[in-house]
Design a protein around this motif. Structure first.
Motif, PDB file in Angstrom:
ATOM      1  N   LYS A  51      -3.084   6.243 -13.404  1.00 26.89           N
ATOM      2  CA  LYS A  51      -3.373   5.474 -12.298  1.00 26.89           C
ATOM      3  C   LYS A  51      -3.613   4.119 -12.324  1.00 26.89           C
ATOM      4  N   GLU A  52      -3.353   3.574 -10.974  1.00 26.35           N
ATOM      5  CA  GLU A  52      -3.596   2.197 -10.905  1.00 26.35           C
ATOM      6  C   GLU A  52      -4.248   1.815  -9.946  1.00 26.35           C
ATOM      7  N   ILE A  53      -5.282   1.001 -10.021  1.00 25.05           N
ATOM      8  CA  ILE A  53      -6.450   0.754  -9.086  1.00 25.05           C
ATOM      9  C   ILE A  53      -6.286  -0.906  -8.721  1.00 25.05           C
ATOM     10  N   PHE A  54      -6.150  -1.228  -7.319  1.00 26.58           N
ATOM     11  CA  PHE A  54      -6.247  -2.540  -6.921  1.00 26.58           C
ATOM     12  C   PHE A  54      -7.163  -2.853  -5.844  1.00 26.58           C
ATOM     13  N   PHE A  55      -7.395  -4.094  -6.021  1.00 20.53           N
ATOM     14  CA  PHE A  55      -8.032  -5.102  -5.057  1.00 20.53           C
ATOM     15  C   PHE A  55      -7.083  -5.985  -4.330  1.00 20.53           C
ATOM     16  N   LEU A  82      -7.875   0.190  -3.143  1.00 13.84           N
ATOM     17  CA  LEU A  82      -7.053   1.208  -3.224  1.00 13.84           C
ATOM     18  C   LEU A  82      -6.679   1.853  -4.819  1.00 13.84           C
ATOM     19  N   ILE A  83      -6.523   3.225  -4.597  1.00 14.16           N
ATOM     20  CA  ILE A  83      -5.919   3.847  -5.963  1.00 14.16           C
ATOM     21  C   ILE A  83      -4.536   4.591  -5.941  1.00 14.16           C
ATOM     22  N   LYS A  84      -3.689   4.016  -6.812  1.00 21.22           N
ATOM     23  CA  LYS A  84      -2.168   4.529  -6.686  1.00 21.22           C
ATOM     24  C   LYS A  84      -2.357   5.781  -7.379  1.00 21.22           C
ATOM     25  N   ASN A  85      -1.808   6.871  -6.935  1.00 17.85           N
ATOM     26  CA  ASN A  85      -1.872   7.981  -7.545  1.00 17.85           C
ATOM     27  C   ASN A  85      -0.313   8.246  -8.534  1.00 17.85           C
ATOM     28  N   SER A  86      -0.558   7.369  -9.367  1.00 16.89           N
ATOM     29  CA  SER A  86       0.616   7.571 -10.475  1.00 16.89           C
ATOM     30  C   SER A  86       0.252   7.774 -12.011  1.00 16.89           C
ATOM     31  N   ILE A  91       1.077  -1.117  -0.092  1.00 17.31           N
ATOM     32  CA  ILE A  91      -0.109   0.007   0.206  1.00 17.31           C
ATOM     33  C   ILE A  91       0.969   0.912   0.122  1.00 17.31           C
ATOM     34  N   PRO A  92       1.228   1.762  -1.133  1.00 16.52           N
ATOM     35  CA  PRO A  92       2.251   2.770  -1.480  1.00 16.52           C
ATOM     36  C   PRO A  92       1.918   4.175  -0.492  1.00 16.52           C
ATOM     37  N   ALA A  93       2.936   4.843  -0.362  1.00 16.44           N
ATOM     38  CA  ALA A  93       2.513   6.023   0.517  1.00 16.44           C
ATOM     39  C   ALA A  93       1.573   7.029  -0.341  1.00 16.44           C
ATOM     40  N   ASP A  94       1.547   6.819  -1.548  1.00 18.28           N
ATOM     41  CA  ASP A  94       0.895   7.874  -2.518  1.00 18.28           C
ATOM     42  C   ASP A  94      -0.562   7.165  -2.630  1.00 18.28           C
ATOM     43  N   ALA A  95      -0.921   6.075  -2.041  1.00 23.75           N
ATOM     44  CA  ALA A  95      -2.115   5.486  -2.451  1.00 23.75           C
ATOM     45  C   ALA A  95      -3.314   6.017  -1.570  1.00 23.75           C
TER      46      ALA A  95
END
Length: 452
Positions: A133-137, A126-130, A101-105
């Motif tokens: 954008k990358e979205i994960f379950f 979560l949504i990774k703010n890159s 769970i990255p710090a920018d997620a």
């Protein structure tokens, strides 16, 4: 929010707690007076550096002890717990370091299901703010040994990511009937107008190596959840209850559409279904509940549906499994404090009847009680208590956090977690009164039996 319970009785898999995490009061053989005045005192506040949202609070009951898991839009997840009185430690809000769970997620939603006797599977969207954008379950604890003692560290380290092509909303677990046994599944609505189903699967072989590995995989829900197919709008909130071998499903959508269904789990056929478009704006919460805290769950005539909207008054559809959306009762002044964001149900007045608790963006908690209007003699809900806060309320929960048998009211606001306790003097007086009633009732029955 949902309640997950790891029972002390793994043989039955049953928990003494109800869906909201509090112990239901059994029926009393004599009339119990209502404690009209509600008095709460805020005894603790746990600040959060980042705000949460309406999907960011989860209750986990481990061996009879309630713990709250709180997620934030800053990618943080905490466990709030009170220790047993015998343990001389203050309550704590402890961070849980979940893998990847990255710090920018941004954590969007969180839920968990139990693997008896001691295992737990935690789901985090979560949504990774890159860029892009990358979205994960992410699922945690899938490979952990359910026979081993529960450990947050082991659960947090065991990680299975699932990449998503949609923006997720509420994450919810339920159980399905498969081959004569119960199986836990996750349901995840998205902005693609679809509710996604994730089931546990066993991989027998991988790259030529024999394995016995459990993973979660997405599969179509048409066969197992026919009531969730072909919805006209994205689902923002769901409430499911399994009663015997039947499932009650209530849902609210982004466009205000609401639906309630009754499904047979043996045949996976919808027995009854009702829907309505009479509510405007996104639905922020739906709750199936009974008016009596000790009601028999199999009594389908006592189920009512609370629906909260971001725009309109809160409304209760009475006897929803018999009358659908025909008979409604509004919650007066529930729209006077901006949007209603969350709700819970509990017996706050200790009289065997459930009250409705609403949290608003206008920084208010509102409590409604079902009664009879003195003017028209018709049933209605009245506002009986309210309390202001410094920040909007995202989630609310009622259950025993301090392990003393008395439930607390927990509010997750934009600023942190508030613990509200009943007035102990009032609780003591009510206990003394009830003991006196029991004594008088016992003496009366004894004299009656002697007379006969």
């Amino acid at each position: 929010m949902s309640t997950v319970s790891i029972s002390e009785s793994p043989a039955t898999g049953e928990s003494p707690l109800n869906d909201e995490g509090s112990v239901p009061v059994p029926d009393c053989p004599f009339p119990v007076p209502s404690q009209q005045e509600i008095i709460f005192h805020e005894t603790q506040f746990f600040p959060l550096q980042r705000q949460s949202n309406i999907y960011g609070l989860l209750n986990i009951c481990i061996n009879g002890l309630n713990k709250l898991v709180v997620s934030t839009l800053g990618g943080e997840i905490f466990c709030l717990e009170y220790h047993k009185p015998s343990v001389q430690r203050p309550p704590s809000l402890t961070p849980i370091t979940f893998n990847y769970i990255p710090a920018d997620a941004e954590v969007i939603s969180i839920d968990a299901c139990v693997r008896e006797p001691n295992g737990i599977i935690v789901g985090v969207t979560l949504i990774k703010n890159s860029e892009p954008k990358e979205i994960f379950f992410n699922l945690y604890g899938v490979k952990c040994d359910p026979e081993a003692p529960f450990s947050w560290d082991k659960v947090a380290e065991d990680w299975q990511p699932i990449s998503l092509k949609f923006t997720p909303f509420q994450l919810l677990h339920t159980k399905i009937l498969m081959d004569g046994g119960w199986e836990n599944v996750f349901l995840l609505p998205g902005d693609d107008l679809t509710v996604h189903l994730y089931r546990e699967a066993r991989l027998a072989e991988n790259d030529g190596e024999a394995r016995d590995q459990l993973v979660f995989q997405e599969e179509g829900l048409e066969e197992l959840f026919p009531e969730l197919v072909d919805l006209p709008s994205s689902v923002t909130y769901m409430c499911l209850k399994v009663v015997g071998h039947q499932r009650i499903t209530a849902l609210g959508c982004q466009a205000g559409y609401c639906k309630c269904s009754f499904t047979d789990l043996f045949t996976n056929t919808v027995l009854k279904s009702w829907d309505t478009r009479m509510i405007d704006g996104p639905i922020t919460s739906v709750k199936l509940f009974t008016l009596h805290s000790s009601a028999d769950p199999s009594d389908l005539n006592d189920y009512h549906l609370l629906v909260c909207s971001a725009i309109e008054l809160g409304v209760v559809f009475m006897n929803v499994l018999e009358r659908g959306f025909e008979h409604s009762q509004i919650l007066p002044s529930s729209h006077a404090h901006d949007s209603v964001l969350c709700a819970t149900v509990g017996d706050l007045t200790w009289d065997g009847s459930n009250e409705l608790v609403l949290g608003t963006y206008g920084k208010k908690l509102l409590v409604y009680k079902h009664s009879v209007d003195q003017t028209s003699s018709s049933p209605c809900f009245n506002l009986v208590w309210q309390r202001g806060f410094a920040h909007p309320i995202h989630c609310v929960w009622y259950g025993d956090m301090t392990h003393d048998g008395l439930s607390e009211l927990v509010a997750l606001s934009m600023g942190g977690v508030h613990i509200l306790q009943h007035d102990l003097g009032q609780a003591s007086s009510v206990i003394s009164e009830r003991l006196s009633l029991i004594k008088n009732h016992t003496n009366s029955e004894s004299k009656s039996s002697q007379h006969h």
